[in-house]
Design a protein around this motif. Structure first.
Motif, PDB file in Angstrom:
ATOM      1  N   LEU A  77       0.830  -1.209   0.000  1.00 31.74           N
ATOM      2  CA  LEU A  77       0.000   0.000   0.000  1.00 31.74           C
ATOM      3  C   LEU A  77       0.862   1.255   0.000  1.00 31.74           C
ATOM      4  O   LEU A  77       1.827   1.345   0.745  1.00 31.74           O
ATOM      5  N   GLU A  78       0.480   2.203  -0.840  1.00 34.52           N
ATOM      6  CA  GLU A  78       1.078   3.543  -0.806  1.00 34.52           C
ATOM      7  C   GLU A  78       0.006   4.499  -0.302  1.00 34.52           C
ATOM      8  O   GLU A  78      -1.134   4.440  -0.765  1.00 34.52           O
ATOM      9  N   ILE A  79       0.357   5.351   0.646  1.00 35.70           N
ATOM     10  CA  ILE A  79      -0.646   6.231   1.262  1.00 35.70           C
ATOM     11  C   ILE A  79      -0.163   7.681   1.252  1.00 35.70           C
ATOM     12  O   ILE A  79       0.994   7.960   1.559  1.00 35.70           O
ATOM     13  N   ALA A  80      -1.063   8.594   0.885  1.00 34.89           N
ATOM     14  CA  ALA A  80      -0.795  10.035   0.975  1.00 34.89           C
ATOM     15  C   ALA A  80      -1.893  10.678   1.811  1.00 34.89           C
ATOM     16  O   ALA A  80      -3.074  10.353   1.651  1.00 34.89           O
ATOM     17  N   VAL A  81      -1.497  11.590   2.702  1.00 31.85           N
ATOM     18  CA  VAL A  81      -2.440  12.222   3.638  1.00 31.85           C
ATOM     19  C   VAL A  81      -2.257  13.733   3.580  1.00 31.85           C
ATOM     20  O   VAL A  81      -1.137  14.230   3.694  1.00 31.85           O
ATOM     21  N   LYS A  82      -3.367  14.474   3.413  1.00 33.21           N
ATOM     22  CA  LYS A  82      -3.300  15.939   3.418  1.00 33.21           C
ATOM     23  C   LYS A  82      -4.532  16.489   4.129  1.00 33.21           C
ATOM     24  O   LYS A  82      -5.641  15.983   3.935  1.00 33.21           O
ATOM     25  N   HIS A 125       1.708   0.140   7.551  1.00 33.53           N
ATOM     26  CA  HIS A 125       2.105  -1.147   8.152  1.00 33.53           C
ATOM     27  C   HIS A 125       0.891  -1.891   8.704  1.00 33.53           C
ATOM     28  O   HIS A 125       0.821  -3.118   8.654  1.00 33.53           O
ATOM     29  N   LEU A 126      -0.079  -1.131   9.228  1.00 38.16           N
ATOM     30  CA  LEU A 126      -1.312  -1.732   9.744  1.00 38.16           C
ATOM     31  C   LEU A 126      -2.370  -1.869   8.652  1.00 38.16           C
ATOM     32  O   LEU A 126      -3.377  -2.554   8.855  1.00 38.16           O
ATOM     33  N   GLY A 127      -2.170  -1.181   7.533  1.00 30.03           N
ATOM     34  CA  GLY A 127      -3.212  -1.143   6.502  1.00 30.03           C
ATOM     35  C   GLY A 127      -4.420  -0.355   6.969  1.00 30.03           C
ATOM     36  O   GLY A 127      -5.567  -0.697   6.659  1.00 30.03           O
ATOM     37  N   LEU A 128      -4.186   0.730   7.714  1.00 32.63           N
ATOM     38  CA  LEU A 128      -5.269   1.462   8.372  1.00 32.63           C
ATOM     39  C   LEU A 128      -5.258   2.933   7.987  1.00 32.63           C
ATOM     40  O   LEU A 128      -4.217   3.583   8.015  1.00 32.63           O
ATOM     41  N   PHE A 136      -7.242  -2.529   5.605  1.00 35.84           N
ATOM     42  CA  PHE A 136      -6.869  -3.413   4.503  1.00 35.84           C
ATOM     43  C   PHE A 136      -6.227  -4.689   5.040  1.00 35.84           C
ATOM     44  O   PHE A 136      -5.304  -4.627   5.856  1.00 35.84           O
ATOM     45  N   ALA A 137      -6.716  -5.856   4.576  1.00 35.13           N
ATOM     46  CA  ALA A 137      -6.120  -7.137   4.957  1.00 35.13           C
ATOM     47  C   ALA A 137      -6.599  -8.207   3.979  1.00 35.13           C
ATOM     48  O   ALA A 137      -7.774  -8.223   3.597  1.00 35.13           O
ATOM     49  N   ASP A 138      -5.684  -9.080   3.566  1.00 34.81           N
ATOM     50  CA  ASP A 138      -6.046 -10.250   2.767  1.00 34.81           C
ATOM     51  C   ASP A 138      -6.815  -9.885   1.492  1.00 34.81           C
ATOM     52  O   ASP A 138      -7.832 -10.496   1.162  1.00 34.81           O
ATOM     53  N   ASN A 139      -6.334  -8.870   0.772  1.00 34.35           N
ATOM     54  CA  ASN A 139      -6.942  -8.427  -0.486  1.00 34.35           C
ATOM     55  C   ASN A 139      -8.395  -7.974  -0.330  1.00 34.35           C
ATOM     56  O   ASN A 139      -9.215  -8.087  -1.257  1.00 34.35           O
ATOM     57  N   VAL A 140      -8.704  -7.472   0.864  1.00 30.09           N
ATOM     58  CA  VAL A 140     -10.042  -6.950   1.167  1.00 30.09           C
ATOM     59  C   VAL A 140      -9.863  -5.640   1.923  1.00 30.09           C
ATOM     60  O   VAL A 140      -8.908  -5.479   2.696  1.00 30.09           O
ATOM     61  N   VAL A 190      -5.155   5.964  -0.766  1.00 32.48           N
ATOM     62  CA  VAL A 190      -4.497   4.669  -0.573  1.00 32.48           C
ATOM     63  C   VAL A 190      -4.456   3.956  -1.920  1.00 32.48           C
ATOM     64  O   VAL A 190      -5.499   3.667  -2.508  1.00 32.48           O
ATOM     65  N   LYS A 191      -3.248   3.695  -2.401  1.00 29.73           N
ATOM     66  CA  LYS A 191      -3.085   2.988  -3.678  1.00 29.73           C
ATOM     67  C   LYS A 191      -2.599   1.571  -3.405  1.00 29.73           C
ATOM     68  O   LYS A 191      -1.649   1.366  -2.636  1.00 29.73           O
TER      69      LYS A 191
END
Length: 275
Positions: free
Chosen positions: A9-14, A33-36, A121-125, A254-255
């Motif tokens: 996951l790539e994440i950007a926050v603004k 790291h948490l997918g959150l 995000f977890a297990d492709n869901v 989130v990409k």
């Protein structure tokens, strides 16, 4: 082989106060790291909205992290419910109670509350929880869709046919939510899960974005700038401000870069935990 979520996951926050408000009552949190990802848009007098949204993101991020140490989000409870759903529902109830009691016990915080949109995000869901009118959208290829449905008077008027989409755009009732975190002793979040594909981009946003920028424009911007999430997030906030910026505006992008199937079996889980 199971890859760390931070590699998948790539994440950007603004977040930005906008052009009119003196301070920012939105709060954002993201941890690849948490997918959150968590976004909250606070409401209440003085700085009470800021307090409510800050409490929501701080409490939920900590509580969910603790819950994920105990068990993988993809695992299933004895009653058959996905652990991700049970975890989010329980932790949101805890946060709701904490914000409600703070509002009850401190006069300056009376009536404070916050919207919430959260993606795990977890297990492709992706498991999505939301309360109020902060939104989650998904871009998949050229298809841009709104995943959440607002808990708002305006959405109810649209659903009942009282208003057309054109009338809704001009409505003065845009900010009247029918559900919020921390306003009542109990609240029911809407929690749903969706399959995820590599290349998907998810957008969490406060209404400061979608009240100022049409969905079609948001989707086109994400398509055009999909290779640069930071630039896409900056551009979305700039567009909201260029159109008046009447509210605080926050975005989390989130990409999904690759597959992130969960490890199966205790040995795989142990190895993943060691990493």
């Amino acid at each position: 082989m199971h890859k760390s979520l931070s590699e998948a996951l790539e994440i950007a926050v603004k977040t930005d106060p906008g052009m009119v408000r003196g301070h920012n009552e939105d709060a954002v949190f993201a941890n690849p790291h948490l997918g959150l990802a968590i976004l909250a848009d606070g409401m209440g007098g003085y700085n009470a909205g800021e307090v409510a949204s800050g409490m929501a993101t701080t409490l939920l991020s900590g509580e969910i992290e603790e819950g994920l140490i105990l068990k993988g989000a993809w695992e299933v409870e004895p009653d058959g419910e996905p652990y991700a759903n049970a975890l989010l529902r329980e932790r949101i109830a805890t946060a709701n109670s904490a914000i409600y009691h703070a509002a009850q016990s401190q006069p300056q915080y009376a009536g404070m509350g916050t919207t919430l949109v959260l993606a795990l995000f977890a297990d492709n869901v992706v498991t999505v929880a939301h309360i109020g009118d902060s939104r989650l959208y998904r871009l998949r290829g050229e298809e841009f869709v709104r995943v959440t449905r607002d808990h708002s008077l305006l959405q109810e008027q649209l659903d009942s046919g009282m208003l057309t989409p054109e009338q809704a755009r001009l409505s003065m009732n845009k900010n009247l939510v029918t559900r919020a975190l921390g306003v009542d002793p109990e609240v029911e979040p809407e929690i749903r899960s969706y399959p995820v594909l590599p290349g998907d981009i998810f957008l969490l946003c406060s209404d400061g974005l979608n009240d100022m920028v049409e969905d079609e424009e948001i989707g086109l911007t994400l398509q055009t700038l999909s290779a640069n999430l930071e630039l896409a997030a900056t551009q979305l906030i700039q567009m909201a401000n260029d159109n008046g910026g009447r509210d605080n505006v926050s975005v989390i992008l989130v990409k999904v870069l690759r597959d992130f199937a969960a490890p199966r079996g205790w040995w795989s889980r142990f190895l993943a935990w060691l990493k």
